[in-house]
Scaffold this motif. Structure first.
Motif, PDB file in Angstrom:
ATOM      1  N   ALA A  49       6.359  10.204  -5.000  1.00 53.70           N
ATOM      2  CA  ALA A  49       6.156   9.156  -6.003  1.00 53.70           C
ATOM      3  C   ALA A  49       4.873   8.385  -5.696  1.00 53.70           C
ATOM      4  CB  ALA A  49       7.360   8.215  -6.044  1.00 53.70           C
ATOM      5  N   ASP A  50       4.666   8.067  -4.433  1.00 56.51           N
ATOM      6  CA  ASP A  50       3.497   7.262  -4.053  1.00 56.51           C
ATOM      7  C   ASP A  50       2.181   8.016  -4.264  1.00 56.51           C
ATOM      8  OD1 ASP A  50       3.247   4.627  -3.411  1.00 56.51           O
ATOM      9  OD2 ASP A  50       3.708   4.829  -1.292  1.00 56.51           O
ATOM     10  N   TYR A  51       2.198   9.325  -4.006  1.00 54.42           N
ATOM     11  CA  TYR A  51       0.966  10.105  -4.114  1.00 54.42           C
ATOM     12  C   TYR A  51       0.886  10.869  -5.436  1.00 54.42           C
ATOM     13  CZ  TYR A  51       0.040   8.623   0.599  1.00 54.42           C
ATOM     14  OH  TYR A  51      -0.218   7.830   1.701  1.00 54.42           O
ATOM     15  N   GLU A  52       1.764  10.490  -6.368  1.00 53.74           N
ATOM     16  CA  GLU A  52       1.726  11.013  -7.736  1.00 53.74           C
ATOM     17  C   GLU A  52       1.826  12.530  -7.814  1.00 53.74           C
ATOM     18  OE1 GLU A  52      -1.018   8.710 -10.298  1.00 53.74           O
ATOM     19  OE2 GLU A  52      -1.133   7.348  -8.567  1.00 53.74           O
ATOM     20  N   ILE A  53       2.700  13.068  -6.988  1.00 52.75           N
ATOM     21  CA  ILE A  53       3.086  14.474  -7.105  1.00 52.75           C
ATOM     22  C   ILE A  53       4.294  14.486  -8.043  1.00 52.75           C
ATOM     23  CG2 ILE A  53       4.083  16.422  -5.847  1.00 52.75           C
ATOM     24  CD1 ILE A  53       2.556  15.025  -3.348  1.00 52.75           C
ATOM     25  N   GLN A  88      18.078  12.370   4.453  1.00 51.73           N
ATOM     26  CA  GLN A  88      17.109  11.264   4.488  1.00 51.73           C
ATOM     27  C   GLN A  88      15.695  11.777   4.236  1.00 51.73           C
ATOM     28  OE1 GLN A  88      17.619   7.770   4.970  1.00 51.73           O
ATOM     29  NE2 GLN A  88      15.515   7.831   4.226  1.00 51.73           N
ATOM     30  N   HIS A  89      15.423  12.989   4.699  1.00 51.21           N
ATOM     31  CA  HIS A  89      14.073  13.508   4.519  1.00 51.21           C
ATOM     32  C   HIS A  89      13.777  13.860   3.069  1.00 51.21           C
ATOM     33  CE1 HIS A  89      14.009  14.481   9.083  1.00 51.21           C
ATOM     34  NE2 HIS A  89      13.814  13.213   8.827  1.00 51.21           N
ATOM     35  N   LEU A  90      14.800  14.164   2.300  1.00 55.87           N
ATOM     36  CA  LEU A  90      14.584  14.334   0.850  1.00 55.87           C
ATOM     37  C   LEU A  90      14.192  13.010   0.237  1.00 55.87           C
ATOM     38  CD1 LEU A  90      17.243  16.591  -0.813  1.00 55.87           C
ATOM     39  CD2 LEU A  90      15.024  17.155   0.157  1.00 55.87           C
ATOM     40  N   ILE A  91      14.858  11.955   0.687  1.00 56.12           N
ATOM     41  CA  ILE A  91      14.552  10.618   0.182  1.00 56.12           C
ATOM     42  C   ILE A  91      13.136  10.238   0.592  1.00 56.12           C
ATOM     43  CG2 ILE A  91      15.204   8.184   0.382  1.00 56.12           C
ATOM     44  CD1 ILE A  91      18.123   9.159   0.821  1.00 56.12           C
ATOM     45  N   ASP A  92      12.772  10.539   1.816  1.00 58.13           N
ATOM     46  CA  ASP A  92      11.407  10.276   2.279  1.00 58.13           C
ATOM     47  C   ASP A  92      10.393  11.074   1.458  1.00 58.13           C
ATOM     48  OD1 ASP A  92      12.523   8.730   4.287  1.00 58.13           O
ATOM     49  OD2 ASP A  92      12.333  10.260   5.836  1.00 58.13           O
ATOM     50  N   ALA A  93      10.705  12.346   1.237  1.00 56.48           N
ATOM     51  CA  ALA A  93       9.779  13.203   0.495  1.00 56.48           C
ATOM     52  C   ALA A  93       9.635  12.692  -0.941  1.00 56.48           C
ATOM     53  CB  ALA A  93      10.260  14.650   0.508  1.00 56.48           C
ATOM     54  N   ALA A  94      10.734  12.256  -1.535  1.00 55.68           N
ATOM     55  CA  ALA A  94      10.672  11.739  -2.905  1.00 55.68           C
ATOM     56  C   ALA A  94       9.823  10.470  -2.943  1.00 55.68           C
ATOM     57  CB  ALA A  94      12.079  11.460  -3.433  1.00 55.68           C
ATOM     58  N   ASP A  95       9.973   9.624  -1.947  1.00 57.47           N
ATOM     59  CA  ASP A  95       9.210   8.371  -1.879  1.00 57.47           C
ATOM     60  C   ASP A  95       7.718   8.681  -1.763  1.00 57.47           C
ATOM     61  OD1 ASP A  95       8.648   5.648  -1.601  1.00 57.47           O
ATOM     62  OD2 ASP A  95       9.121   5.599   0.532  1.00 57.47           O
ATOM     63  N   VAL A  96       7.399   9.618  -0.894  1.00 57.19           N
ATOM     64  CA  VAL A  96       5.997   9.980  -0.681  1.00 57.19           C
ATOM     65  C   VAL A  96       5.428  10.666  -1.929  1.00 57.19           C
ATOM     66  CG1 VAL A  96       4.634  11.689   0.569  1.00 57.19           C
ATOM     67  CG2 VAL A  96       5.977   9.995   1.834  1.00 57.19           C
ATOM     68  N   GLN A 101       0.858  -1.195   0.000  1.00 60.99           N
ATOM     69  CA  GLN A 101       0.000   0.000   0.000  1.00 60.99           C
ATOM     70  C   GLN A 101       0.881   1.227   0.000  1.00 60.99           C
ATOM     71  OE1 GLN A 101      -1.259   0.020   4.540  1.00 60.99           O
ATOM     72  NE2 GLN A 101      -0.923   2.057   3.701  1.00 60.99           N
ATOM     73  N   LYS A 102       0.260   2.382  -0.251  1.00 59.89           N
ATOM     74  CA  LYS A 102       1.008   3.635  -0.185  1.00 59.89           C
ATOM     75  C   LYS A 102       1.587   3.851   1.207  1.00 59.89           C
ATOM     76  CE  LYS A 102      -1.392   6.158  -3.796  1.00 59.89           C
ATOM     77  NZ  LYS A 102      -2.557   6.987  -4.112  1.00 59.89           N
ATOM     78  N   ARG A 103       2.698   4.520   1.254  1.00 64.68           N
ATOM     79  CA  ARG A 103       3.309   4.905   2.518  1.00 64.68           C
ATOM     80  C   ARG A 103       2.411   5.924   3.230  1.00 64.68           C
ATOM     81  NH1 ARG A 103       9.573   6.644   3.021  1.00 64.68           N
ATOM     82  NH2 ARG A 103       9.442   8.041   4.795  1.00 64.68           N
ATOM     83  N   PRO A 104       2.087   5.661   4.490  1.00 67.12           N
ATOM     84  CA  PRO A 104       1.157   6.566   5.183  1.00 67.12           C
ATOM     85  C   PRO A 104       1.764   7.955   5.406  1.00 67.12           C
ATOM     86  CG  PRO A 104       1.410   4.483   6.373  1.00 67.12           C
ATOM     87  CD  PRO A 104       2.478   4.528   5.327  1.00 67.12           C
ATOM     88  N   LEU A 105       0.894   8.936   5.468  1.00 66.46           N
ATOM     89  CA  LEU A 105       1.301  10.316   5.755  1.00 66.46           C
ATOM     90  C   LEU A 105       1.028  10.621   7.232  1.00 66.46           C
ATOM     91  CD1 LEU A 105      -0.108  12.043   2.532  1.00 66.46           C
ATOM     92  CD2 LEU A 105       2.272  11.479   3.038  1.00 66.46           C
ATOM     93  N   ARG A 106       1.337   9.671   8.082  1.00 66.34           N
ATOM     94  CA  ARG A 106       1.062   9.808   9.520  1.00 66.34           C
ATOM     95  C   ARG A 106       2.278   9.402  10.315  1.00 66.34           C
ATOM     96  NH1 ARG A 106      -2.934   6.569   8.570  1.00 66.34           N
ATOM     97  NH2 ARG A 106      -1.822   4.926   9.661  1.00 66.34           N
ATOM     98  N   GLY A 107       2.687  10.259  11.236  1.00 64.51           N
ATOM     99  CA  GLY A 107       3.760   9.915  12.158  1.00 64.51           C
ATOM    100  C   GLY A 107       5.079   9.627  11.453  1.00 64.51           C
TER     101      GLY A 107
END
Lengths: 327, 327, 327, 327
Positions: free
Chosen positions: C237-241, C227-235, A141-147
């Motif tokens: 990609a997942d939410y199609e931004i 790491q937060h850039l990597i997290d942001a990129a992952d998110v 599933q998508k990575r959650p946007l929580r916590g």
């Protein structure tokens, strides 16, 4: 050594008892980012976003914190039969429980120290709703946007009156391999790290310094990245979740850890890397001689702070308080 | 408040005394990746790979660990004259020392607690040899392939018998701004963090719990990334360099820290991020009331372990031992 | 060079126009973790959790994406008067606008290329509600449990028909220092990075490859940790931004970057470290000769992918589409 | 499916041919931090600091870059006999080679596409000299103070004229499981990721876009932490080692990658995390339909840049040049 084909294959889920369901749920869902799969009676079922099955955590409302049970998945349907056969010979078997939410029939048993466990084969796979479906085909599933969302269930750690008793049971009946071991004065075994995979442990057994039997030490969810331990520690400090120790790195298993108490009172480990992995099929157990001062210190903490006394004495169920609990 | 145009602009370098030159050099060069710029008499001059000047560290052989001096660079040539004028009025001025390796004439003085300092304007810039020249035009040289290389000098921290005395001197004579402050029982000032840039501090002043005057607490080099603190801690553990505390995060300054003792006996901080930066020209000093238990705890450690007693009592020069020293 | 005492002190906030308010709000609040401060007419005011003022982003509903205005805070009340005096001499001044949500009177003007700007002194400070108050006294509020939360506003980047015109204006009227510069064939200035603090830029000016005037390139929020850039990129990609480029590292400024398009169409940079900081009061501008192939390549990308054509041609307002927009 | 007890257990080592031994050695030893174990004839034997065996890389001087061989370790001595028995039936077996530096007798064979391989049981374990011995008992030696040191060998990736041919051989003869797969137009298999452990792959097989047979794509060493990929990319940029792609994240295997060309011409992957791990004993192969545009894009790059054309056409041996090579 039991062939892997007829042993346990993995940790499937754990059930934790909590006297503060709302706060425990807030912690696991809003801080660790777990997703709720289902509710049933006094239980809520949760999973991390990279857990493939229906749930990896069953939270059950109860009078006090404790371990409901630990569930192992067998290597195959045939392996489940072999495992239950072996379990029956130990006198620790308790018989089958019927399939329930998220899995098929499970054979119930206790460890020699009394930890409630079950082994099963059939599992229900999580299916994301269209809105949560990821384009990443190997991500459930998508990575959650929580916590600071954990990725998957990693391992359990139990306290025992007799480490050797539980350790031998895990090896001889369930097929685990002994990866690391702490041996103290006079050769007493005070800790054992066991696995059926290249991870150093799916279960650890540590001596209960209070002499109690069958207590639970912690459940661990996995981040994989050290920065997320730092993030989790920052968030726990801000929201007044008690941090017991970490971020730091154990010598044993080489794990980057953070230990916190979920609001219900169970210790939860957040695991920040993969430690090292064991691919050698002829692995010689790493033995730490904790009667030796260097090994005593380095096995507990390689770097990053120290482990407080509670780490050796607090388990669930417990009469101890674990510091300020958010209300 | 002294205009920035006539104040100190930055920390230029520090001189540390060491009774174990070979081992100190090994630590700074092979573990922290500093580069040697020059040798002169009993001194070796070093800089981090992103330091732009000739050196930021002067290591000088001596009978025991201690602070040689702290050097500040003025905001301009004119500012240097203004600063020395003000210093002369304090009675703490000691006159000019001629230009030496890496910089021009420096005006020598002591803080009210006795810390040896100097202020200067002319600096020598490091010029990389063709082999070390980086294609990255804003990087003075290639990143070293040695140790876990620090990027640049960050700040100094001194112990004082009177925090207020040193703090007021830094503000009123040198032009620093008071960014954060710890105030204890009865309003006693026990710590001050001061800067002339958006960083929370180029210098911190902390009360010496032993009542001694003019001692040095630590010198800090900057990594910028938390992972490098973890790497540095791992390497220090492996090579038996004593780690005093960390990796962890202070409340004060929000710094990710690791404190180690270089083999000569001086405490060195490795700084793993930038903390927070202050751009508000009308900043109100953040005051921590350390008579209050929450502020006491959170200001020292926001998350990640704890600060041991030595953190408050050990400074250089010292008669204390700081744990096992690699030989 | 204008003394820092009578110049701009910092970037205070920016106003972005969006034709898709709901989705833009979702992006900034749920993905980047900004907090809503207020709503007023067609605007929503937001800030990151380490921003100290009332807001750093004003999102305003409009027919198409664009820059509302960029707001600078003066170094003092007196500096504001000096600055407006200088602005009036340029013919680019537009007069005072009265105090509004989050700040006092602001003097409006345009850059020589037409970018709408204002300068102000009085600001409203954010006050956390008891529930959001952090025990970390230098943190304006608790870290949000939403998305991958950015920490603070960092900088703006504008496109210009004449880089030199805007650059000189920022230096001579507002007091910025030129930190880095890209110079092309025949000495044409094609990029300038300017700051009033040790950061390499609070504003960058880049040549608009389309020849348009007064367009906006991007707004940058700061993470501090790669790491937060990597997290942001992952998110994202997942939410199609739509991710335009990164994570990667520019040569210019040494910034770790991730460029995405917020759903309204404005490019947003997420900034993963602090790059390098400039403390030298006598800094010599770093000049990249982009007629030279090595400088051309290394200044744009030091490591990590490449910059696509849109990076040089897309600005807001625009008639271009920026790829799939989440609906 | 072949039981794990009679299959390959792990990747043991690989031999790479290099026409520039000195530079290749510099890259592996000084940049990636490998340790030299031995020299013998035209070969140098190396291992990463967490590799437990004598070596994981054999560098052999040769006229051009290429694969010497890939060595697999069997699950047991008995498994080795079973494996060689099966290999003999395929007509691809080449007979036994005697024990050599670091391991006992090895059975030589070729994949159906012609990749030289061997399988063995007896291995020599690395023993650290007292000076290199770590107090961390599960770490074979101290962490090197050289370069950005990789931790252990991870996997190999080969190009093939027929992906299906090689993939079926790995499954049916050697006991690998098919974890992920890329299928193109008309159901043609264009990529396969196979493992005998919970890692997604110890070997990947990708279609050679040039139609050549038996070529080698890359060897991967493991960091575990994304920051180290960023460090490695920074260092490679500074020392002019050609970066082909990354840091980025593949969809397939979810690996954080950096691809560089070692100076001899072989592509080397640096692996920045563990991707995801597969513990499900009943795993269903993840199939990416690369005739579908979303799957085509997301399987290659989930986030972080793009893969250049060379990624699909360059293998060793090769007549292609791979960009500037440091001399």
């Amino acid at each position: 050594m039991i062939p892997l084909e007829s042993s346990v294959a993995q940790l499937a889920h754990a059930e934790l008892l909590t006297p503060r369901m709302d706060q425990s749920l807030w912690f696991f869902r809003d801080v660790l980012g777990l997703e709720e799969s289902a509710r049933d009676g006094r239980s809520i079922y949760l999973r991390a976003y990279e857990d493939f099955y229906h749930h990896t955590l069953q939270l059950t409302e109860a009078g006090s914190a404790g371990l409901g049970h630990i569930a192992w998945r067998a290597a195959s349907e045939v392996a489940l039969q072999t495992l239950t056969g072996r379990l029956e010979t130990t006198g620790l078997g308790q018989g089958w429980s019927p399939g329930t939410l998220g899995h098929g029939p499970a054979y119930r048993f206790a460890s020699p120290d009394g930890h409630p466990m079950e082994v099963l084969w059939e599992v229900g796979y999580y299916q994301a709703s269209p809105e949560k479906r990821s384009l990443l085909r190997n991500r459930p599933q998508k990575r959650p946007l929580r916590g600071v969302p954990v990725r998957r269930l990693d391992h359990v750690n139990v306290l025992a009156r007799s480490v050797s008793g539980v350790r031998e049971f895990m090896q001889e009946i369930l097929g685990f391999r002994l990866r690391e071991q702490k041996v103290g004065e006079g050769g007493t075994e005070v800790g054992a790290w066991l696995s059926v995979s290249p991870m150093v442990h799916e279960i650890a057994v540590m001596r209960d310094a209070t002499g109690a039997a069958g207590r639970f030490h912690h459940l661990a969810y996995w981040y994989g990245y050290p920065q997320h331990l730092i993030d989790a520690a920052d968030v726990c400090a801000d929201y007044e979740i008690t941090i017991e120790a970490g971020p730091g790195k154990h010598g044993t298993t080489q794990a980057m850890f953070l230990y916190v108490f979920e609001p219900g009172g169970t210790r939860v480990e957040l695991f920040g890397d993969t430690g090292y992995l064991i691919f050698d099929p002829d692995w010689k157990t790493v033995v730490w001689d904790v009667a030796n001062e260097s090994d005593l210190e380095k096995s507990s903490i390689w770097c990053g702070g120290r482990l407080p006394e509670t780490f050796y004495t607090y388990g669930t169920p417990s009469r101890q308080e674990v510091g300020p609990v958010r209300t």
